[in-house]
Design a protein around this motif. Sequence first.
Motif, PDB file in Angstrom:
ATOM      1  N   SER A  92       0.659  -1.286  -0.039  1.00 63.39           N
ATOM      2  CA  SER A  92       0.050   0.028  -0.178  1.00 63.39           C
ATOM      3  C   SER A  92       0.684   0.988   0.115  1.00 63.39           C
ATOM      4  CB  SER A  92      -0.931   0.034   1.098  1.00 63.39           C
ATOM      5  OG  SER A  92      -0.274   0.060   2.562  1.00 63.39           O
ATOM      6  N   SER A  93       0.502   2.399  -0.570  1.00 63.50           N
ATOM      7  CA  SER A  93       1.077   3.559  -0.914  1.00 63.50           C
ATOM      8  C   SER A  93       1.156   4.557   0.498  1.00 63.50           C
ATOM      9  CB  SER A  93       0.785   4.048  -1.929  1.00 63.50           C
ATOM     10  OG  SER A  93       0.856   3.370  -3.085  1.00 63.50           O
ATOM     11  N   ASP A  94       1.906   5.556   0.423  1.00 63.83           N
ATOM     12  CA  ASP A  94       1.748   6.550   1.211  1.00 63.83           C
ATOM     13  C   ASP A  94       1.039   7.812   0.622  1.00 63.83           C
ATOM     14  OD1 ASP A  94       2.188   9.057   2.915  1.00 63.83           O
ATOM     15  OD2 ASP A  94       4.235   8.078   3.630  1.00 63.83           O
ATOM     16  N   PRO A  95      -0.124   8.277   1.262  1.00 64.20           N
ATOM     17  CA  PRO A  95      -0.812   9.117   0.767  1.00 64.20           C
ATOM     18  C   PRO A  95      -0.403  10.400   0.227  1.00 64.20           C
ATOM     19  CG  PRO A  95      -1.468   8.765   2.933  1.00 64.20           C
ATOM     20  CD  PRO A  95      -0.725   7.895   2.597  1.00 64.20           C
ATOM     21  N   SER A  96       0.730  10.952   0.948  1.00 67.78           N
ATOM     22  CA  SER A  96       1.737  12.015   0.760  1.00 67.78           C
ATOM     23  C   SER A  96       2.544  12.006  -0.213  1.00 67.78           C
ATOM     24  CB  SER A  96       2.454  12.413   2.170  1.00 67.78           C
ATOM     25  OG  SER A  96       3.463  11.452   2.165  1.00 67.78           O
ATOM     26  N   ASP A  97       2.703  10.765  -1.082  1.00 68.28           N
ATOM     27  CA  ASP A  97       3.479  10.508  -2.143  1.00 68.28           C
ATOM     28  C   ASP A  97       2.940  10.960  -3.641  1.00 68.28           C
ATOM     29  OD1 ASP A  97       5.307   9.411  -0.531  1.00 68.28           O
ATOM     30  OD2 ASP A  97       5.083   7.210  -1.261  1.00 68.28           O
ATOM     31  N   GLU A  98       3.766  11.418  -4.354  1.00 62.87           N
ATOM     32  CA  GLU A  98       3.288  11.622  -5.519  1.00 62.87           C
ATOM     33  C   GLU A  98       2.287  10.749  -6.246  1.00 62.87           C
ATOM     34  OE1 GLU A  98       5.041  13.308 -10.166  1.00 62.87           O
ATOM     35  OE2 GLU A  98       6.495  12.949  -8.246  1.00 62.87           O
ATOM     36  N   LEU A  99       1.341  11.043  -7.104  1.00 66.72           N
ATOM     37  CA  LEU A  99       0.559  10.069  -7.772  1.00 66.72           C
ATOM     38  C   LEU A  99       1.140   9.690  -9.069  1.00 66.72           C
ATOM     39  CD1 LEU A  99      -3.198  11.454  -7.259  1.00 66.72           C
ATOM     40  CD2 LEU A  99      -1.924   9.773  -5.937  1.00 66.72           C
ATOM     41  N   ILE A 100       1.460   8.468  -9.337  1.00 68.46           N
ATOM     42  CA  ILE A 100       2.016   7.873 -10.446  1.00 68.46           C
ATOM     43  C   ILE A 100       0.993   7.303 -11.351  1.00 68.46           C
ATOM     44  CG2 ILE A 100       3.706   6.622 -11.487  1.00 68.46           C
ATOM     45  CD1 ILE A 100       5.147   6.624  -8.958  1.00 68.46           C
ATOM     46  N   GLU A 101       0.842   7.924 -12.531  1.00 68.67           N
ATOM     47  CA  GLU A 101      -0.143   7.494 -13.574  1.00 68.67           C
ATOM     48  C   GLU A 101       0.439   6.509 -14.450  1.00 68.67           C
ATOM     49  OE1 GLU A 101      -3.516   9.406 -16.499  1.00 68.67           O
ATOM     50  OE2 GLU A 101      -1.967  10.597 -15.418  1.00 68.67           O
ATOM     51  N   ARG A 102       0.074   5.353 -14.836  1.00 72.28           N
ATOM     52  CA  ARG A 102       0.486   4.382 -15.670  1.00 72.28           C
ATOM     53  C   ARG A 102      -0.445   3.966 -16.732  1.00 72.28           C
ATOM     54  NH1 ARG A 102       3.818   0.778 -13.094  1.00 72.28           N
ATOM     55  NH2 ARG A 102       4.101  -0.306 -15.119  1.00 72.28           N
ATOM     56  N   ASN A 103      -0.647   4.722 -17.548  1.00 77.03           N
ATOM     57  CA  ASN A 103      -1.462   4.550 -18.911  1.00 77.03           C
ATOM     58  C   ASN A 103      -1.258   3.507 -19.946  1.00 77.03           C
ATOM     59  OD1 ASN A 103      -3.428   6.655 -18.459  1.00 77.03           O
ATOM     60  ND2 ASN A 103      -1.753   8.127 -18.775  1.00 77.03           N
ATOM     61  N   GLU A 104       0.177   3.040 -19.777  1.00 74.45           N
ATOM     62  CA  GLU A 104       0.801   1.989 -20.364  1.00 74.45           C
ATOM     63  C   GLU A 104       0.011   0.501 -20.160  1.00 74.45           C
ATOM     64  OE1 GLU A 104       3.598   1.675 -17.154  1.00 74.45           O
ATOM     65  OE2 GLU A 104       2.541   3.199 -18.170  1.00 74.45           O
ATOM     66  N   ILE A 105      -0.575   0.531 -19.027  1.00 70.94           N
ATOM     67  CA  ILE A 105      -1.267  -0.803 -18.288  1.00 70.94           C
ATOM     68  C   ILE A 105      -2.581  -0.726 -18.968  1.00 70.94           C
ATOM     69  CG2 ILE A 105      -1.917  -1.965 -16.270  1.00 70.94           C
ATOM     70  CD1 ILE A 105       0.205  -0.962 -15.033  1.00 70.94           C
ATOM     71  N   ALA A 106      -3.218  -2.039 -19.381  1.00 67.43           N
ATOM     72  CA  ALA A 106      -4.494  -2.294 -19.760  1.00 67.43           C
ATOM     73  C   ALA A 106      -5.006  -2.559 -18.506  1.00 67.43           C
ATOM     74  CB  ALA A 106      -4.520  -3.395 -21.031  1.00 67.43           C
ATOM     75  N   TRP A 107      -6.018  -1.747 -17.776  1.00 71.46           N
ATOM     76  CA  TRP A 107      -6.463  -1.802 -16.439  1.00 71.46           C
ATOM     77  C   TRP A 107      -7.672  -2.723 -16.766  1.00 71.46           C
ATOM     78  CZ3 TRP A 107      -3.592  -0.882 -12.430  1.00 71.46           C
ATOM     79  CH2 TRP A 107      -2.385   0.021 -12.730  1.00 71.46           C
ATOM     80  N   LEU A 108      -7.971  -3.500 -15.470  1.00 75.35           N
ATOM     81  CA  LEU A 108      -9.355  -3.832 -15.252  1.00 75.35           C
ATOM     82  C   LEU A 108     -10.479  -3.032 -15.371  1.00 75.35           C
ATOM     83  CD1 LEU A 108     -10.430  -6.917 -14.454  1.00 75.35           C
ATOM     84  CD2 LEU A 108     -10.702  -5.775 -12.139  1.00 75.35           C
ATOM     85  N   GLU A 109     -11.598  -3.382 -16.212  1.00 73.27           N
ATOM     86  CA  GLU A 109     -12.801  -2.383 -16.317  1.00 73.27           C
ATOM     87  C   GLU A 109     -14.013  -2.956 -15.637  1.00 73.27           C
ATOM     88  OE1 GLU A 109     -11.304  -1.021 -20.748  1.00 73.27           O
ATOM     89  OE2 GLU A 109     -13.124  -2.170 -20.556  1.00 73.27           O
ATOM     90  N   PRO A 110     -14.857  -1.993 -15.175  1.00 67.99           N
ATOM     91  CA  PRO A 110     -16.024  -2.487 -14.538  1.00 67.99           C
ATOM     92  C   PRO A 110     -17.280  -2.758 -15.663  1.00 67.99           C
ATOM     93  CG  PRO A 110     -15.829   0.003 -14.277  1.00 67.99           C
ATOM     94  CD  PRO A 110     -14.635  -0.469 -15.166  1.00 67.99           C
ATOM     95  N   ILE A 111     -18.149  -3.425 -15.413  1.00 70.55           N
ATOM     96  CA  ILE A 111     -19.168  -3.463 -16.163  1.00 70.55           C
ATOM     97  C   ILE A 111     -20.487  -2.991 -15.575  1.00 70.55           C
ATOM     98  CG2 ILE A 111     -19.879  -5.868 -15.465  1.00 70.55           C
ATOM     99  CD1 ILE A 111     -20.494  -6.630 -18.436  1.00 70.55           C
ATOM    100  N   ALA A 112     -21.449  -2.368 -16.432  1.00 68.21           N
ATOM    101  CA  ALA A 112     -22.736  -1.900 -15.867  1.00 68.21           C
ATOM    102  C   ALA A 112     -23.548  -3.061 -15.624  1.00 68.21           C
ATOM    103  CB  ALA A 112     -23.207  -0.868 -16.789  1.00 68.21           C
ATOM    104  N   ASP A 113     -24.136  -2.757 -14.429  1.00 66.44           N
ATOM    105  CA  ASP A 113     -25.517  -3.960 -14.372  1.00 66.44           C
ATOM    106  C   ASP A 113     -26.375  -3.957 -15.373  1.00 66.44           C
ATOM    107  OD1 ASP A 113     -24.129  -4.608 -12.044  1.00 66.44           O
ATOM    108  OD2 ASP A 113     -25.639  -4.017 -10.740  1.00 66.44           O
ATOM    109  N   SER A 114     -26.670  -2.937 -16.126  1.00 59.96           N
ATOM    110  CA  SER A 114     -27.643  -2.608 -17.070  1.00 59.96           C
ATOM    111  C   SER A 114     -27.349  -3.565 -18.324  1.00 59.96           C
ATOM    112  CB  SER A 114     -27.976  -1.284 -17.400  1.00 59.96           C
ATOM    113  OG  SER A 114     -26.897  -0.764 -18.031  1.00 59.96           O
TER     114      SER A 114
END
Length: 324
Positions: A92-114
Amino acid sequence: MTVDQALDSDFLTLADPYRRELLAHCYRMMGSIHDAEDQVQETFIRAWRGFDGFRGQSSFRTWLYRIATNTCLTALEGRAKRPLPTGLGAPSSDPSDELIERNEIAWLEPIADSSLGDVNDPAVMVVQRDSVRLALIAALQHLSPRQRAVLVLRDVLQWKAAEVAEALDTTTTAVNSVLQRARAQISNIAPTEDTLIEPSSGEARTLLREYVRSFESYDVDAIVALFTRDAVWEMPPFEGWYRGPEAIGQLIGDKCPADGPGAMRLLPTSANGQPAFGLYMRQEDGIHHAFQLHVLDVTESGISHVTCFFDLSLFPRFGLPAEL
């Protein structure tokens, strides 16, 4: 011309009733609603091309599932898993650390119940909810595609080992061996969900109303009070994740761009059989624009997990507007 327009109407009459359940199946395999939709279309094309050869030795539904499973396995060849930040293996991360964005990763996606069926039909949603929980879909990503297929066909669809063996062109012994390993691996990854409460329960509705009120008034102390002791907050495409109410509160207090009460508005929806909210952030033009999609785990003790998706292409899939 769309794919459906190109397919035979007789075939579509038979196949269309299974479209949504096939979408759920492909989503479990792919971990992405975008990829799942592509594989359902590919399944329909392959099934239509082979329709003349369908001999009725199994049900039409089973035949479609076989094609869908193998279509997904082909699509998954050479692909990396779709993780959430908690699945990257880092602490787990320290909330005071800089946020690091990783757009090269294909992230898991949610699905709408509808997308899964009639959200007003309790019988449909109970079945779907248990098999598309975000935690389960994330855990499935840690299995090989073949393990994933065997586990889903056996434990979700309740196919017999012989049916799975025929679908995957292997032996019953091999299926049982793969299933045993997959079950052992998933039991070490997937968190227990015994304490999750029904989103429609009075207790859950009270928690969710307070969640909305706390964010819309930007009351960080009230937000913190809603979380369980070991609650987790994660927000792809940022690689960090945060454990515990204090860390979550510090993150929201320090990193959230809200400029005070009224800066955020939340619209309710549902994802993966779980309560969810589209969060809108007030911008310089004074308009609240789509910002995040929150998917929540609600338990008897409070909110235990929030996954915030910054992918704004998800909003229209949930019937959510781009701005308020």
